[in-house]
Design a protein around this motif. Structure first.
Motif, PDB file in Angstrom:
ATOM      1  N   GLY A  33       0.844  -1.164  -0.059  1.00 56.91           N
ATOM      2  CA  GLY A  33       0.041   0.003  -0.123  1.00 56.91           C
ATOM      3  C   GLY A  33       0.950   1.123   0.008  1.00 56.91           C
ATOM      4  O   GLY A  33       1.998   1.095  -0.223  1.00 56.91           O
ATOM      5  N   HIS A  34       0.383   2.280   0.187  1.00 56.58           N
ATOM      6  CA  HIS A  34       1.038   3.695   0.259  1.00 56.58           C
ATOM      7  C   HIS A  34       2.041   4.123   1.549  1.00 56.58           C
ATOM      8  O   HIS A  34       2.731   4.823   1.336  1.00 56.58           O
ATOM      9  CB  HIS A  34       0.052   4.720  -0.167  1.00 56.58           C
ATOM     10  N   GLU A  46      -3.307  -1.809  -6.433  1.00 59.19           N
ATOM     11  CA  GLU A  46      -3.031  -0.881  -5.402  1.00 59.19           C
ATOM     12  C   GLU A  46      -3.189   0.348  -6.271  1.00 59.19           C
ATOM     13  O   GLU A  46      -2.374   0.834  -7.101  1.00 59.19           O
ATOM     14  CB  GLU A  46      -1.877  -0.965  -4.560  1.00 59.19           C
ATOM     15  N   TRP A  72      -3.312   4.558  -5.274  1.00 66.81           N
ATOM     16  CA  TRP A  72      -3.309   5.661  -4.386  1.00 66.81           C
ATOM     17  C   TRP A  72      -3.027   6.856  -5.061  1.00 66.81           C
ATOM     18  O   TRP A  72      -2.398   7.086  -6.295  1.00 66.81           O
ATOM     19  CB  TRP A  72      -2.558   5.622  -3.415  1.00 66.81           C
ATOM     20  N   SER A  97      -6.561   1.898   7.947  1.00 64.81           N
ATOM     21  CA  SER A  97      -6.863   0.902   6.789  1.00 64.81           C
ATOM     22  C   SER A  97      -7.988   0.233   7.099  1.00 64.81           C
ATOM     23  O   SER A  97      -8.342  -0.070   8.415  1.00 64.81           O
ATOM     24  CB  SER A  97      -5.828  -0.483   6.470  1.00 64.81           C
ATOM     25  N   THR A 137      -2.470  11.314   1.654  1.00 66.71           N
ATOM     26  CA  THR A 137      -2.519  10.340   0.821  1.00 66.71           C
ATOM     27  C   THR A 137      -3.854   9.440   0.985  1.00 66.71           C
ATOM     28  O   THR A 137      -4.170   8.963   2.282  1.00 66.71           O
ATOM     29  CB  THR A 137      -1.326   9.348   0.885  1.00 66.71           C
ATOM     30  N   GLY A 186      -5.749   5.660  -0.589  1.00 68.64           N
ATOM     31  CA  GLY A 186      -5.747   4.627  -1.364  1.00 68.64           C
ATOM     32  C   GLY A 186      -6.632   3.755  -1.376  1.00 68.64           C
ATOM     33  O   GLY A 186      -7.523   3.461  -0.585  1.00 68.64           O
ATOM     34  N   ASN A 198      -7.483  -0.622  -2.424  1.00 71.10           N
ATOM     35  CA  ASN A 198      -6.762  -1.970  -2.821  1.00 71.10           C
ATOM     36  C   ASN A 198      -7.712  -2.721  -3.139  1.00 71.10           C
ATOM     37  O   ASN A 198      -8.862  -3.058  -2.192  1.00 71.10           O
ATOM     38  CB  ASN A 198      -6.017  -2.294  -1.610  1.00 71.10           C
TER      39      ASN A 198
END
Length: 228
Positions: A25-26, A43, A45, A189, A215, A217, A219
């Protein structure tokens, strides 16, 4: 020579979080988990650096092939323009079982700036994960980065703590050193469904005067017969 202002020489790789081996992930610090054979994920982001006014975007599909995870990363920045593309590979060589208390993985990747040209960059990384408690996981990274601009080499290291507040929601905090700068990131998350998660973070990077980076994201996982 790339026509970047000198003050962006380190800002771009830090803000974009674009090293090709980055498969977690980021967030900067990766865990030691990998996809099993038959599992794939994408993924996505994007984020923004407030002071440098740099926007960055990432797309990264990957799949489990045998005992390794193979992927491709595409990273774009705007404000200082880069367009980075490259492969990645990751292998969990210890503690691959789902109930493992300690796991270890190695990952490597390369990337090329298709906009500016120049040298290839990349990353080599050792990732360790420790399931300290049922809701608490600690991840540690140690490795090296090669910048696409000039091929300079930088050491990398970081520590991350994940706390599962509930099965579908995890708080994440990390401290990381890369490209000769320290950074601190906090976020979460959220597992929206069995195959979809959303993550968000706020980071403070140790650029000149400090920089705040935001940020978000998405997924998305796909299962073609593999099992976690």
């Amino acid at each position: 020579m790339n026509p970047w202002p000198a003050r962006f020489g380190v800002a771009v790789p830090m803000l974009a979080v674009t090293m090709a081996a980055h498969a977690g992930g980021h967030f900067e610090v990766d865990d030691a988990g990998t996809l099993n054979a038959g599992e794939c994920q994408v993924e996505l982001w994007g984020g923004h650096g407030r002071k440098t006014d740099i926007n960055f975007y990432h797309a990264g599909p990957s799949c489990g092939v045998g005992v390794v995870e193979l992927g491709l990363n595409w990273d774009i920045t705007r404000g200082v323009r880069t367009n980075l593309l490259g492969p990645q590979a990751k292998w969990t060589f210890f503690g691959r079982e789902p109930d493992s208390v300690v796991s270890a993985a190695v990952s490597a990747g390369a990337q090329y700036d298709v906009h500016h040209g120049g040298q290839w960059g990349g990353q080599g990384l050792l990732a360790l994960s420790w399931q300290a408690l049922a809701p608490l996981q600690v991840n540690a990274n140690l490795g090296v980065d090669w910048a696409t601009e000039g091929g300079d080499r930088y050491s990398r290291g970081g520590l991350q703590v994940q706390w599962a507040v509930r099965p579908d929601f995890t708080l994440i905090a990390e401290r990381n050193h890369s490209f000769s700068q320290w950074g601190t990131r906090v976020g979460f998350s959220w597992q929206v469904s069995t195959q979809t998660s959303i993550d968000f973070s706020i980071a403070h990077l140790g650029l000149a005067g400090g920089e705040w980076v935001y940020t978000v994201g998405l997924n998305q996982a796909f299962d073609f017969g593999g099992k976690r």
